[in-house]
Design a protein around this motif. Structure first.
Motif, short mmCIF file in Angstrom:
data_model
loop_
_atom_site.label_atom_id
_atom_site.label_comp_id
_atom_site.label_asym_id
_atom_site.label_seq_id
_atom_site.Cartn_x
_atom_site.Cartn_y
_atom_site.Cartn_z
N ASN A 93 0.83 -1.21 0.00
CA ASN A 93 0.00 0.00 0.00
C ASN A 93 0.87 1.26 0.00
O ASN A 93 0.63 2.20 -0.75
CB ASN A 93 -0.83 -0.03 1.30
CG ASN A 93 -2.18 0.59 1.18
OD1 ASN A 93 -2.82 0.51 0.14
ND2 ASN A 93 -2.64 1.22 2.25
N ALA A 94 1.89 1.24 0.85
CA ALA A 94 2.74 2.43 1.01
C ALA A 94 3.70 2.59 -0.17
O ALA A 94 4.11 3.71 -0.48
CB ALA A 94 3.53 2.33 2.32
N ILE A 95 4.06 1.51 -0.81
CA ILE A 95 4.94 1.61 -1.99
C ILE A 95 4.14 2.10 -3.19
O ILE A 95 4.56 3.02 -3.90
CB ILE A 95 5.60 0.24 -2.27
CG1 ILE A 95 6.62 -0.08 -1.17
CG2 ILE A 95 6.27 0.24 -3.65
CD1 ILE A 95 7.20 -1.49 -1.24
N ASP A 96 2.98 1.52 -3.41
CA ASP A 96 2.20 1.84 -4.62
C ASP A 96 1.73 3.29 -4.67
O ASP A 96 1.52 3.84 -5.75
CB ASP A 96 0.97 0.93 -4.72
CG ASP A 96 1.33 -0.50 -5.06
OD1 ASP A 96 2.47 -0.74 -5.52
OD2 ASP A 96 0.47 -1.38 -4.86
N VAL A 97 1.53 3.89 -3.52
CA VAL A 97 0.95 5.24 -3.48
C VAL A 97 1.95 6.31 -3.96
O VAL A 97 1.57 7.39 -4.37
CB VAL A 97 0.39 5.54 -2.07
CG1 VAL A 97 1.51 5.88 -1.09
CG2 VAL A 97 -0.67 6.63 -2.09
N LEU A 98 3.25 5.95 -3.94
CA LEU A 98 4.28 6.88 -4.43
C LEU A 98 4.79 6.39 -5.78
O LEU A 98 4.52 5.28 -6.20
CB LEU A 98 5.43 6.96 -3.43
CG LEU A 98 5.06 7.34 -1.99
CD1 LEU A 98 6.31 7.44 -1.13
CD2 LEU A 98 4.27 8.65 -1.95
N TYR A 99 5.55 7.23 -6.44
CA TYR A 99 6.13 6.80 -7.72
C TYR A 99 7.55 7.38 -7.87
O TYR A 99 8.53 6.69 -7.63
CB TYR A 99 5.23 7.19 -8.89
CG TYR A 99 5.70 6.60 -10.19
CD1 TYR A 99 5.66 5.22 -10.40
CD2 TYR A 99 6.22 7.40 -11.19
CE1 TYR A 99 6.13 4.64 -11.57
CE2 TYR A 99 6.70 6.84 -12.38
CZ TYR A 99 6.65 5.46 -12.55
OH TYR A 99 7.11 4.90 -13.72
N ASP A 100 7.63 8.65 -8.24
CA ASP A 100 8.96 9.24 -8.47
C ASP A 100 9.84 9.19 -7.22
O ASP A 100 11.07 9.16 -7.32
CB ASP A 100 8.83 10.70 -8.93
CG ASP A 100 8.26 10.78 -10.34
OD1 ASP A 100 8.48 9.84 -11.12
OD2 ASP A 100 7.57 11.77 -10.63
N ILE A 129 9.12 -5.79 -6.67
CA ILE A 129 8.25 -4.62 -6.84
C ILE A 129 9.05 -3.32 -6.70
O ILE A 129 8.77 -2.35 -7.38
CB ILE A 129 7.00 -4.63 -5.93
CG1 ILE A 129 7.37 -4.64 -4.46
CG2 ILE A 129 6.07 -5.78 -6.27
CD1 ILE A 129 6.18 -4.35 -3.55
N LEU A 130 10.09 -3.35 -5.87
CA LEU A 130 10.92 -2.14 -5.76
C LEU A 130 11.71 -1.92 -7.05
O LEU A 130 11.90 -0.79 -7.49
CB LEU A 130 11.84 -2.24 -4.54
CG LEU A 130 11.10 -2.10 -3.22
CD1 LEU A 130 11.92 -2.64 -2.06
CD2 LEU A 130 10.70 -0.65 -2.95
N TRP A 131 12.15 -3.00 -7.66
CA TRP A 131 12.83 -2.89 -8.96
C TRP A 131 11.86 -2.28 -9.99
O TRP A 131 12.23 -1.41 -10.78
CB TRP A 131 13.29 -4.28 -9.40
CG TRP A 131 13.82 -4.33 -10.79
CD1 TRP A 131 15.06 -3.93 -11.22
CD2 TRP A 131 13.12 -4.80 -11.96
NE1 TRP A 131 15.16 -4.13 -12.57
CE2 TRP A 131 14.00 -4.66 -13.06
CE3 TRP A 131 11.85 -5.33 -12.17
CZ2 TRP A 131 13.64 -5.02 -14.35
CZ3 TRP A 131 11.49 -5.69 -13.46
CH2 TRP A 131 12.38 -5.54 -14.53
N LYS A 132 10.60 -2.73 -9.97
CA LYS A 132 9.59 -2.17 -10.87
C LYS A 132 9.43 -0.67 -10.64
O LYS A 132 9.12 0.09 -11.55
CB LYS A 132 8.22 -2.84 -10.66
CG LYS A 132 8.08 -4.22 -11.22
CD LYS A 132 7.91 -4.24 -12.72
CE LYS A 132 6.55 -3.71 -13.18
NZ LYS A 132 6.36 -3.89 -14.63
N MET A 133 9.59 -0.25 -9.37
CA MET A 133 9.45 1.17 -9.04
C MET A 133 10.73 1.94 -9.36
O MET A 133 10.83 3.12 -9.08
CB MET A 133 9.14 1.36 -7.55
CG MET A 133 7.90 0.69 -7.04
SD MET A 133 6.41 1.24 -7.84
CE MET A 133 6.29 2.92 -7.31
N ARG A 134 11.74 1.26 -9.87
CA ARG A 134 13.04 1.85 -10.24
C ARG A 134 13.84 2.31 -9.03
O ARG A 134 14.63 3.24 -9.10
CB ARG A 134 12.86 2.98 -11.26
CG ARG A 134 12.08 2.56 -12.49
CD ARG A 134 11.79 3.73 -13.40
NE ARG A 134 11.07 4.78 -12.69
CZ ARG A 134 11.09 6.06 -13.03
NH1 ARG A 134 11.77 6.45 -14.08
NH2 ARG A 134 10.42 6.95 -12.33
N ALA A 135 13.57 1.66 -7.90
CA ALA A 135 14.42 1.89 -6.73
C ALA A 135 15.72 1.10 -6.92
O ALA A 135 15.79 0.22 -7.78
CB ALA A 135 13.72 1.45 -5.47
#
Ligand SMILES: Cc1cc2nc3c(=O)[nH]c(=O)nc-3n(C[C@H](O)[C@H](O)[C@H](O)COP(=O)(O)O)c2cc1C
Length: 195
Positions: A93-100, A129-135
């Motif tokens: 929930n907390a990861i998906d709500v942010l992006y950049d 999922i963090l890789w997907k977020m480009r972290a």
């Protein structure tokens, strides 16, 4: 001094993994390695995701605060328990709500369980999922088995030199990634890639 945010993921009543978040905060501060703050998802209590922050018309002050703390942190530690082989909904929930905010952010993951395996089955799905977020997920692990015996509620580690050494290595890897990122000369990279 670097600034590290520690996300404590469990919102479960009687949770145990919060003690690991407390341990990291104390460790970083006592060794003067970074300033550290716990972002406690149990305190934030975000509603179930319905839209990304950037598309919300009137985001809550809590969400704005969380986003700013992720954005401004030099690095993140996520402390997560393993629930049925995966991560709790609270952290997704907390990861998906942010992006950049996640982009190129060094993130180290510590997994926790009350059994012998330290929640290590979570690591792959959370890294993905963090890789997907480009972290930038830090290539280090700190699985905590038998958390109820390993730490007291205040975040003091039981006498366990092997675990203390693993924790130090885990933090060192995160600090190395933060330092490496801070030394990047972006213009230099642009020059090389444009040739
Ligand atoms: C819904 C649920 C599912 C769980 N699934 C696992 C699991 O798959 N593997 C495991 O090692 N422990 C599992 N556990 C035990 C947790 O590791 C243990 O409860 C731990 O303390 C959870 O962290 P928390 O107390 O901070 O919430 C589960 C616990 C709950 C509540």
């Amino acid at each position: 001094m670097y600034k590290i945010s520690i996300i404590s993921s469990s919102v479960r009543r009687g949770r145990k993994s919060h003690s690991v978040a407390r341990y990291f905060k104390k460790y970083l501060e006592e060794h003067k390695l970074a300033t550290a703050e716990i972002l406690d998802l149990d305190k934030y209590r975000f509603p179930l995701f319905d839209e990304r922050l950037k598309n919300l018309k009137s985001p809550s002050p809590g969400l704005l605060d969380f986003a700013e703390k992720i954005r401004s942190a030099d690095g993140i530690i996520i402390v997560t328990p393993e629930y049925n082989g995966g991560y709790p909904a609270s952290i997704k929930n907390a990861i998906d709500v942010l992006y950049d905010e996640w982009h190129r952010k060094p993130v180290a993951i510590s997994t926790v369980s009350d059994g012998n395996f330290g929640g290590s089955q979570v690591i792959i799905s959370l890294q993905f999922i963090l890789w997907k977020m480009r972290a930038w997920t830090v290539p280090a692990m700190f699985p905590v088995p038998n958390v109820q015996d390993a730490f007291d509620e205040e975040g003091n580690m039981s006498d366990n030199p092997a675990m203390a050494k693993r924790a130090a290595n885990f933090i060192n890897e995160l600090l190395w990634c933060i330092e490496a990122k801070s030394r990047m000369d972006i213009d230099d990279i642009k020059g090389k890639t444009s040739k």
